[in-house]
Scaffold this active site. Sequence first.
Site, short mmCIF file in Angstrom:
data_model
loop_
_atom_site.label_atom_id
_atom_site.label_comp_id
_atom_site.label_asym_id
_atom_site.label_seq_id
_atom_site.Cartn_x
_atom_site.Cartn_y
_atom_site.Cartn_z
N ASP A 104 5.61 1.59 -0.75
CA ASP A 104 4.44 2.47 -0.70
C ASP A 104 3.76 2.61 -2.06
OD1 ASP A 104 4.54 3.08 2.02
OD2 ASP A 104 6.14 4.54 1.68
N HIS A 249 9.20 -2.00 3.51
CA HIS A 249 9.20 -1.78 4.95
C HIS A 249 7.98 -2.41 5.58
CE1 HIS A 249 7.11 1.63 3.16
NE2 HIS A 249 6.47 1.82 4.31
N ARG A 264 3.81 11.69 7.32
CA ARG A 264 4.62 11.22 6.19
C ARG A 264 4.43 12.13 4.98
NH1 ARG A 264 3.32 5.55 3.51
NH2 ARG A 264 2.73 6.75 1.68
C1 SIN Z 1 4.20 3.40 6.35
O1 SIN Z 1 4.47 4.49 5.83
O2 SIN Z 1 3.97 2.40 5.68
C2 SIN Z 1 4.21 3.32 7.87
C3 SIN Z 1 5.59 3.22 8.40
C4 SIN Z 1 5.62 3.29 9.91
O3 SIN Z 1 4.60 3.61 10.53
O4 SIN Z 1 6.67 3.06 10.48
#
Ligand code: SIN
Length: 276
Positions: A104, A249, A264
């Site tokens: 991120d 991720h 988030r």
């Molecule tokens: C993200 O925070 O990059 C999205 C992660 C997700 O939607 O699983």
Amino acid sequence: MPYQAIRVEKLTPHIGAELHGVDLGQALDDRTFQDVHAALIEHQVIFFRDQRLTPDQQKAFGRRFGELHIHPAAPSLVEGHPEILVIHADETSKHVAGEYWHSDVSCDPEPPLGSILYMQELPPVGGDTLFASMYAAYEALSPPMQRFLEDLTALHEGEHVYRGRYGVKDEGKVFPKAEHPVVRTHPVSGRKALFVNRGFTTRIVQLQRPESDALLQLLFVHVETPEFHCRFRWLERSVAFWDNRCVQHHALWDYYPQRRHGHRVTIRGDKPFYRP
Ligand code: SIN
């Protein structure tokens, strides 16, 4: 390591654990906080089921780990809570957050320590998130390649990711960019992690452009090695908490045109460094 206040169920040899016996909506006592923190450091991404979190409760949990981060480009969509980043997809979406491997906001000079995603609405099937251990990625490289990478830095840019993305006026807006070591030392574990990602990393500073492009491509493909991964199947009210200093991720968008929605909270981090 022994945990006193929680039960920790490891998910794969390299990354990921599900934590049991924690109610994130309550203020964590110090013993529980220490266990959750230790599990994050050991397993890099940790998961919780059956949570109920208001924005204030989610932010309070995040603040146990540090100051909260406000996204440099995404508009604030939860009134009174600029620290909440809404993760949303439906039949009108052209993009979803994180639909490529990334860490991120790695374009920030001090990229986030970690992110806590609370999932509230899911498609009937699909919408899993993949997580990759950048310790495992670094450790799988040959010693000569590790030594070569340890002397390098890379440029991480937000412009190509964020400009025009959120449907808000952004003419003249300056997006973050930063130079970071290609291999970073985790400030808590002391382990070395590969720190380039397909989303934000545009250039290896010390190399010529074709060399940089070829090496980055090799490393981006290396990150995709399944043995470095765990895959999280969300349920409503699940929480994932990942350590951006050693994890990438990728949110799978295999459920269009269905809806998926969550909140988030992101924790501010410090300047990446490499220590031999
Ligand atoms: C993200 O925070 O990059 C999205 C992660 C997700 O939607 O699983």
